[in-house]
Motif scaffolding. Structure first.
Motif, mmCIF file in Angstrom:
data_model
loop_
_atom_site.group_PDB
_atom_site.id
_atom_site.type_symbol
_atom_site.label_atom_id
_atom_site.label_comp_id
_atom_site.label_asym_id
_atom_site.label_seq_id
_atom_site.Cartn_x
_atom_site.Cartn_y
_atom_site.Cartn_z
ATOM 1 N N ARG A 62 34.414 47.337 38.947
ATOM 2 C CA ARG A 62 34.266 47.402 40.424
ATOM 3 C C ARG A 62 32.994 46.429 40.663
ATOM 4 O O ARG A 62 31.878 46.651 41.455
ATOM 5 N N GLN A 63 33.018 45.239 40.333
ATOM 6 C CA GLN A 63 31.829 44.254 40.339
ATOM 7 C C GLN A 63 32.015 43.730 42.008
ATOM 8 O O GLN A 63 33.064 43.633 42.446
ATOM 9 N N PRO A 64 30.640 43.107 42.387
ATOM 10 C CA PRO A 64 30.830 42.478 43.646
ATOM 11 C C PRO A 64 31.936 41.322 43.921
ATOM 12 O O PRO A 64 31.991 40.761 42.600
ATOM 13 N N SER A 65 32.493 41.162 44.746
ATOM 14 C CA SER A 65 33.592 40.124 44.820
ATOM 15 C C SER A 65 33.090 38.674 44.320
ATOM 16 O O SER A 65 33.829 37.993 43.536
ATOM 17 N N ILE A 66 31.868 38.408 44.717
ATOM 18 C CA ILE A 66 31.262 37.039 44.467
ATOM 19 C C ILE A 66 31.180 37.064 42.983
ATOM 20 O O ILE A 66 31.381 35.944 42.326
ATOM 21 N N LYS A 67 31.072 37.959 42.104
ATOM 22 C CA LYS A 67 30.681 37.971 40.777
ATOM 23 C C LYS A 67 31.984 37.858 39.910
ATOM 24 O O LYS A 67 32.220 37.092 39.191
ATOM 25 N N TRP A 68 33.133 38.434 40.403
ATOM 26 C CA TRP A 68 34.451 38.590 39.656
ATOM 27 C C TRP A 68 35.192 37.263 40.108
ATOM 28 O O TRP A 68 35.962 36.923 39.256
ATOM 29 N N ILE A 69 35.004 36.855 41.116
ATOM 30 C CA ILE A 69 35.564 35.576 41.454
ATOM 31 C C ILE A 69 35.027 34.466 40.951
ATOM 32 O O ILE A 69 35.775 33.521 39.917
ATOM 33 N N VAL A 76 29.682 29.093 44.136
ATOM 34 C CA VAL A 76 31.054 29.953 43.851
ATOM 35 C C VAL A 76 32.081 29.511 44.327
ATOM 36 O O VAL A 76 33.327 29.308 43.558
ATOM 37 N N THR A 77 31.969 29.244 45.577
ATOM 38 C CA THR A 77 33.117 28.565 46.204
ATOM 39 C C THR A 77 33.809 27.260 45.804
ATOM 40 O O THR A 77 34.973 27.199 45.618
ATOM 41 N N ILE A 78 32.968 26.431 45.559
ATOM 42 C CA ILE A 78 33.284 25.115 44.753
ATOM 43 C C ILE A 78 33.940 25.323 43.372
ATOM 44 O O ILE A 78 35.058 24.847 43.037
ATOM 45 N N VAL A 79 33.426 26.154 42.710
ATOM 46 C CA VAL A 79 33.839 26.492 41.414
ATOM 47 C C VAL A 79 35.328 27.289 41.504
ATOM 48 O O VAL A 79 36.301 26.667 40.600
ATOM 49 N N ALA A 80 35.575 28.168 42.460
ATOM 50 C CA ALA A 80 36.612 28.725 42.488
ATOM 51 C C ALA A 80 37.808 27.935 43.019
ATOM 52 O O ALA A 80 39.043 27.934 42.559
ATOM 53 N N ALA A 81 37.450 26.807 43.802
ATOM 54 C CA ALA A 81 38.562 25.979 44.431
ATOM 55 C C ALA A 81 38.834 25.043 43.402
ATOM 56 O O ALA A 81 39.939 24.769 43.239
ATOM 57 N N ALA A 82 37.811 24.474 42.494
ATOM 58 C CA ALA A 82 38.300 23.639 41.272
ATOM 59 C C ALA A 82 38.949 24.439 40.327
ATOM 60 O O ALA A 82 39.901 23.857 39.756
ATOM 61 N N ALA A 83 38.848 25.704 40.010
ATOM 62 C CA ALA A 83 39.719 26.514 39.126
ATOM 63 C C ALA A 83 41.019 26.600 39.875
ATOM 64 O O ALA A 83 41.956 26.586 38.827
ATOM 65 N N VAL A 84 41.467 26.724 40.842
ATOM 66 C CA VAL A 84 42.710 26.802 41.441
ATOM 67 C C VAL A 84 43.380 25.582 41.200
ATOM 68 O O VAL A 84 44.761 25.247 40.796
ATOM 69 N N LYS A 137 21.730 34.173 48.708
ATOM 70 C CA LYS A 137 21.519 32.618 48.853
ATOM 71 C C LYS A 137 22.777 31.878 49.316
ATOM 72 O O LYS A 137 23.888 31.988 48.715
ATOM 73 N N ARG A 138 22.855 30.936 50.435
ATOM 74 C CA ARG A 138 23.916 30.270 50.557
ATOM 75 C C ARG A 138 24.179 29.320 49.700
ATOM 76 O O ARG A 138 25.372 29.008 49.501
ATOM 77 N N SER A 139 23.095 28.681 48.748
ATOM 78 C CA SER A 139 23.663 27.789 47.808
ATOM 79 C C SER A 139 24.558 28.227 46.652
ATOM 80 O O SER A 139 25.366 27.593 46.109
ATOM 81 N N LEU A 140 24.238 29.713 46.560
ATOM 82 C CA LEU A 140 24.985 30.431 45.535
ATOM 83 C C LEU A 140 26.403 30.618 45.936
ATOM 84 O O LEU A 140 27.196 30.502 44.982
ATOM 85 N N GLY A 160 25.290 28.735 33.503
ATOM 86 C CA GLY A 160 23.743 28.315 33.443
ATOM 87 C C GLY A 160 23.403 27.856 35.106
ATOM 88 O O GLY A 160 22.393 28.165 35.540
ATOM 89 N N ALA A 161 24.405 27.192 35.717
ATOM 90 C CA ALA A 161 24.112 26.670 36.811
ATOM 91 C C ALA A 161 24.158 27.795 38.045
ATOM 92 O O ALA A 161 23.184 27.783 38.941
ATOM 93 N N VAL A 162 24.871 28.989 37.715
ATOM 94 C CA VAL A 162 24.867 29.900 38.895
ATOM 95 C C VAL A 162 23.492 30.646 38.380
ATOM 96 O O VAL A 162 23.099 31.263 39.238
ATOM 97 N N LEU A 163 23.304 31.068 37.388
ATOM 98 C CA LEU A 163 21.922 31.868 36.857
ATOM 99 C C LEU A 163 20.783 30.963 37.533
ATOM 100 O O LEU A 163 19.826 31.684 37.944
ATOM 101 N N SER A 164 20.735 29.958 37.564
ATOM 102 C CA SER A 164 19.889 28.981 37.907
ATOM 103 C C SER A 164 19.588 29.105 39.429
ATOM 104 O O SER A 164 18.386 29.237 39.975
ATOM 105 N N LEU A 165 20.600 29.034 40.128
ATOM 106 C CA LEU A 165 20.518 29.235 41.448
ATOM 107 C C LEU A 165 20.252 30.622 41.910
ATOM 108 O O LEU A 165 19.646 30.835 42.933
ATOM 109 N N ASP A 166 20.590 31.587 41.120
ATOM 110 C CA ASP A 166 20.319 33.090 41.391
ATOM 111 C C ASP A 166 18.788 33.310 40.974
ATOM 112 O O ASP A 166 18.258 34.089 41.717
#
Length: 308
Positions: free
Chosen positions: A100-107, A9-17, A2-5, A161-167
């Motif tokens: 060896r999780q998918p990149s989107i998961k470990w990111i 994840v991209t927003i959360v990763a940027a916020a974390a940095v 999903k594009r929303s997912l 919770g938000a990422v599981l809801s989107l998924d």
């Protein structure tokens, strides 16, 4: 995917940095000498091992890991910045390299745990929690750790919770109700045990960490053994269901369909995850009586049943 997912994840990763950079600016790393750096290396190693070899509990829906314990201990021992960096690094090493999780998961996991750890660390400092690996004040550390783990829990649950809801399409509130009790119990116990780690390192250095964490990994191993037994019991259960369906091919798959619907109903009623699994297991066995050979002729009878 999903594009929303991906966007989330991209927003959360940027916020974390950005947030990690802010924490580093507010609390620069100033560790001098061999002892603190050996402590950091030891705790990071324990975090990687704990995360990489976590065991599943609550019907396989949650993971029991000891990685949070050294992560929480990092804050009073070496400060917020080191805790945030260590948490992110250990997640990447455990999930990307070991699991060896998918990149989107470990990111996502590295990012959201960095944010949760950072927020909890700031609350810890604001509540007067000391940052000093050379002294131990049990009352001040305990009170501040309570604030840390509470903020960590809510930040973690909100982001997850938000990422599981989107998924999955489920409501965030429903996810909280199912996973929250297990997560909070695990994290509260972790923060309590972190006090022993802080004390052990303050008094005995790296050797103290090994002494204190030995019982913890024993518990971790016990959970692993328990999960293997549950898995074996589940395999026996599945074999039993196949035996029942062999006696009554007409209703093949019926028990699994009833179990799946029962789980859905239980989740809709906001029953805790542990109970949802129990409901599913009970539903799977609702036709267990068919396994008795005394009923074989009756079940397979092509004629209409009589009153008798």
């Amino acid at each position: 995917m999903k594009r929303s997912l991906v966007a989330y994840v991209t927003i959360v990763a940027a916020a974390a940095v950005l947030f990690s950079a802010l924490v580093l600016k507010l609390y620069p790393i100033e560790l001098v000498g061999l002892k603190p750096w050996l402590g950091v290396i030891a705790l990071v190693f324990l975090m990687i091992i704990g995360e990489g070899f976590g065991v599943r509990v609550s019907g396989g829906r949650a993971v029991f890991s000891v990685s949070l314990i050294p992560a929480v201990a990092m804050v009073p021992l070496f400060g917020p910045s080191m805790a945030v960096l260590a948490r992110a690094f250990s997640q990447v090493m455990a999930q990307a390299v070991i699991l060896r999780q998918p990149s989107i998961k470990w990111i996502f996991n590295a990012a959201q745990l960095s944010i949760a750890t950072g927020l909890g660390s700031l609350v810890y400092v604001a509540m007067g929690g000391p940052i000093d690996y050379q002294s131990f004040n049990v009352l001040r550390i305990a009170v501040a750790l309570g604030g840390l783990i509470t903020v960590y829990f809510f930040a973690n649950m909100l982001l997850v919770g938000a990422v599981l809801s989107l998924d999955t399409g489920k409501r965030v509130l429903d996810i909280w109700r199912q996973l929250g009790p297990v997560a909070f119990t695990n994290e509260l116990a972790s923060s309590s045990y972190s006090l022993f780690i802080v004390f052990a390192f303050t008094e005995l250095g790296v050797l103290g960490l090994l002494v204190v964490l030995l019982p913890l990994f024993t518990v971790h191993h016990a959970y692993g053994v328990q999960y293997k037994l549950l898995k074996q019991n589940r395999e026996i259960l599945e074999f039993t269901i196949k035996t029942i369906e062999a006696k009554d091919p007409y209703t093949s798959g019926h028990s699994h369909r009833v179990a799946a619907l029962s789980r859905d109903l239980a989740e809709t009623l906001n029953i805790p995850a542990q109970k949802v699994e129990e409901v599913g297991t009970a539903a799977l066995l609702h036709d267990i009586g068919k396994i008795d050979f005394a009923y074989a002729e009756l079940i397979s009878s092509p004629a209409k049943l009589t009153d008798a």
